[in-house]
Design a protein around this motif. Structure first.
Motif, PDB file in Angstrom:
ATOM      1  N   LEU A  29       0.915  -1.209  -0.008  1.00 15.53           N
ATOM      2  CA  LEU A  29      -0.084   0.074   0.089  1.00 15.53           C
ATOM      3  C   LEU A  29       1.044   1.151  -0.084  1.00 15.53           C
ATOM      4  O   LEU A  29       1.046   1.893   1.102  1.00 15.53           O
ATOM      5  CB  LEU A  29      -0.978   0.003   1.221  1.00 15.53           C
ATOM      6  CG  LEU A  29      -2.176  -0.893   1.005  1.00 15.53           C
ATOM      7  CD1 LEU A  29      -2.921  -1.068   2.447  1.00 15.53           C
ATOM      8  CD2 LEU A  29      -2.766  -1.168  -0.239  1.00 15.53           C
ATOM      9  N   ARG A  34      -2.362   4.947  -1.855  1.00 17.28           N
ATOM     10  CA  ARG A  34      -3.360   5.643  -1.024  1.00 17.28           C
ATOM     11  C   ARG A  34      -3.690   7.172  -1.003  1.00 17.28           C
ATOM     12  O   ARG A  34      -4.040   7.836  -0.350  1.00 17.28           O
ATOM     13  CB  ARG A  34      -2.710   5.412   0.632  1.00 17.28           C
ATOM     14  CG  ARG A  34      -2.302   4.023   0.912  1.00 17.28           C
ATOM     15  CD  ARG A  34      -1.651   4.085   2.285  1.00 17.28           C
ATOM     16  NE  ARG A  34      -0.251   3.952   2.341  1.00 17.28           N
ATOM     17  CZ  ARG A  34       0.447   5.173   2.514  1.00 17.28           C
ATOM     18  NH1 ARG A  34      -0.254   6.046   3.585  1.00 17.28           N
ATOM     19  NH2 ARG A  34       1.698   5.364   2.506  1.00 17.28           N
ATOM     20  N   ILE A  52      -6.635   3.846   6.581  1.00 16.11           N
ATOM     21  CA  ILE A  52      -7.204   2.521   5.604  1.00 16.11           C
ATOM     22  C   ILE A  52      -8.027   1.540   6.260  1.00 16.11           C
ATOM     23  O   ILE A  52      -8.887   0.900   6.287  1.00 16.11           O
ATOM     24  CB  ILE A  52      -6.158   2.210   4.567  1.00 16.11           C
ATOM     25  CG1 ILE A  52      -5.644   3.299   3.719  1.00 16.11           C
ATOM     26  CG2 ILE A  52      -6.460   0.836   3.909  1.00 16.11           C
ATOM     27  CD1 ILE A  52      -6.775   3.546   2.818  1.00 16.11           C
ATOM     28  N   TYR A 144     -11.267   3.763   1.816  1.00 14.74           N
ATOM     29  CA  TYR A 144     -10.989   2.534   1.726  1.00 14.74           C
ATOM     30  C   TYR A 144     -12.024   2.064   0.461  1.00 14.74           C
ATOM     31  O   TYR A 144     -11.507   1.304  -0.382  1.00 14.74           O
ATOM     32  CB  TYR A 144     -11.882   1.655   3.102  1.00 14.74           C
ATOM     33  CG  TYR A 144     -11.931   0.069   2.867  1.00 14.74           C
ATOM     34  CD1 TYR A 144     -10.729  -0.632   3.131  1.00 14.74           C
ATOM     35  CD2 TYR A 144     -13.291  -0.289   2.500  1.00 14.74           C
ATOM     36  CE1 TYR A 144     -10.894  -2.054   2.730  1.00 14.74           C
ATOM     37  CE2 TYR A 144     -13.257  -1.643   2.208  1.00 14.74           C
ATOM     38  CZ  TYR A 144     -11.907  -2.552   2.646  1.00 14.74           C
ATOM     39  OH  TYR A 144     -12.173  -4.038   2.314  1.00 14.74           O
ATOM     40  N   LEU A 147      -9.783   2.760  -2.367  1.00  8.60           N
ATOM     41  CA  LEU A 147      -8.565   1.864  -2.657  1.00  8.60           C
ATOM     42  C   LEU A 147      -8.776   0.837  -3.189  1.00  8.60           C
ATOM     43  O   LEU A 147      -8.108   0.073  -3.893  1.00  8.60           O
ATOM     44  CB  LEU A 147      -7.962   1.923  -1.231  1.00  8.60           C
ATOM     45  CG  LEU A 147      -6.845   0.677  -0.948  1.00  8.60           C
ATOM     46  CD1 LEU A 147      -5.650   1.607  -2.055  1.00  8.60           C
ATOM     47  CD2 LEU A 147      -6.534   0.562   0.564  1.00  8.60           C
ATOM     48  N   LYS A 150      -8.041  -0.362  -6.805  1.00 10.39           N
ATOM     49  CA  LYS A 150      -6.641  -0.052  -7.187  1.00 10.39           C
ATOM     50  C   LYS A 150      -5.973  -1.277  -6.724  1.00 10.39           C
ATOM     51  O   LYS A 150      -4.868  -1.963  -7.336  1.00 10.39           O
ATOM     52  CB  LYS A 150      -6.006   0.967  -6.547  1.00 10.39           C
ATOM     53  CG  LYS A 150      -6.198   2.417  -6.873  1.00 10.39           C
ATOM     54  CD  LYS A 150      -5.654   3.513  -5.925  1.00 10.39           C
ATOM     55  CE  LYS A 150      -6.234   4.954  -6.369  1.00 10.39           C
ATOM     56  NZ  LYS A 150      -5.235   5.780  -5.573  1.00 10.39           N
TER      57      LYS A 150
END
Length: 163
Positions: A29, A34, A52, A144, A147, A150
Motif C-alpha cells: 500500500l 493511498r 485505511i 477504503y 482504494l 486499485k
C-alpha cells in the motif's frame, strides 16, 4: 518429547510465515495507492495505513453486508467500481462525494432521497449500525472504497461496470 519439537517447529514456521505475509501486505500500500481525490476540484489526500485499516473495519461492520467486494446486493447493476461511482448523479468518485452520499443517500440518478432504504447518518434511528460512525470514520470508509479497485482490480464491483 519428539512430538513437542515437531509442534514447536510447525508453530515457528507458521508464525514466521504470518509475519512475512503481514509485512508484505503493508508494504504494497504505497503512498501512490493511498492517494485519493478529495473533491471534484481535483484536490488530493494521502490516507495513512491506520486510516485505511479503520475504513476497512467500519466498512466491514456497516457496509459489507450489502456491498461485499463492492457489489450492491440489492441492485447488482450499480456497484462501487470507479466507473459506476463516476457515472452517478452527482458523481461519487471522490472522498467528499462519498461522505455526502453516506450522510444523505439518493438514487443513482440523484433525483430521489433514499435514507429510509439505505443506511445513512440521516437514518441512524432505522439503521443502528450508523449511530456511532464519526466524520473521520466516513472519511476513512470513503478512502477504503476508493482504494479497493486499485488493489483488487476487477474483483471489486464484481467485474461488472456500467457503460
Amino acid at each position: 518429547m519428539l512430538k513437542r519439537y515437531i509442534w514447536l517447529a510447525v508453530a515457528t514456521v507458521f508464525f514466521t510465515f504470518q509475519m512475512w505475509v503481514g509485512n508484505a501486505n503493508a508494504l504494497e500500500l504505497t503512498e501512490e495507492l493511498r492517494t485519493f481525490p478529495i473533491n471534484a476540484q481535483g484536490d488530493t489526500a494521502v490516507l495513512s495505513l491506520k486510516e485505511i485499516k479503520k475504513g476497512q473495519q467500519v466498512f466491514n461492520a456497516a457496509c459489507a453486508q450489502c456491498h461485499a467486494l463492492g457489489v450492491t446486493k440489492t441492485n447488482p447493476d450499480v456497484n462501487l467500481s470507479p466507473e459506476a461511482l463516476a457515472l452517478a448523479t452527482p458523481p461519487r468518485d471522490n472522498i467528499a462525494a462519498l461522505v455526502d452520499y453516506i450522510k444523505n443517500p439518493t438514487t443513482y440518478d440523484g433525483f430521489v432521497e433514499i435514507s429510509e432504504l439505505h443506511p445513512s447518518l440521516k437514518s441512524s434511528d432505522i439503521f443502528p449500525k450508523m449511530r456511532n460512525i464519526s466524520e473521520d470514520d466516513l472519511y476513512n470508509v470513503a478512502g477504503y472504497i476508493l482504494l479497493q479497485p486499485k488493489v483488487r482490480g476487477e474483483q471489486w464491483g464484481g467485474g461488472k461496470y456500467l457503460r
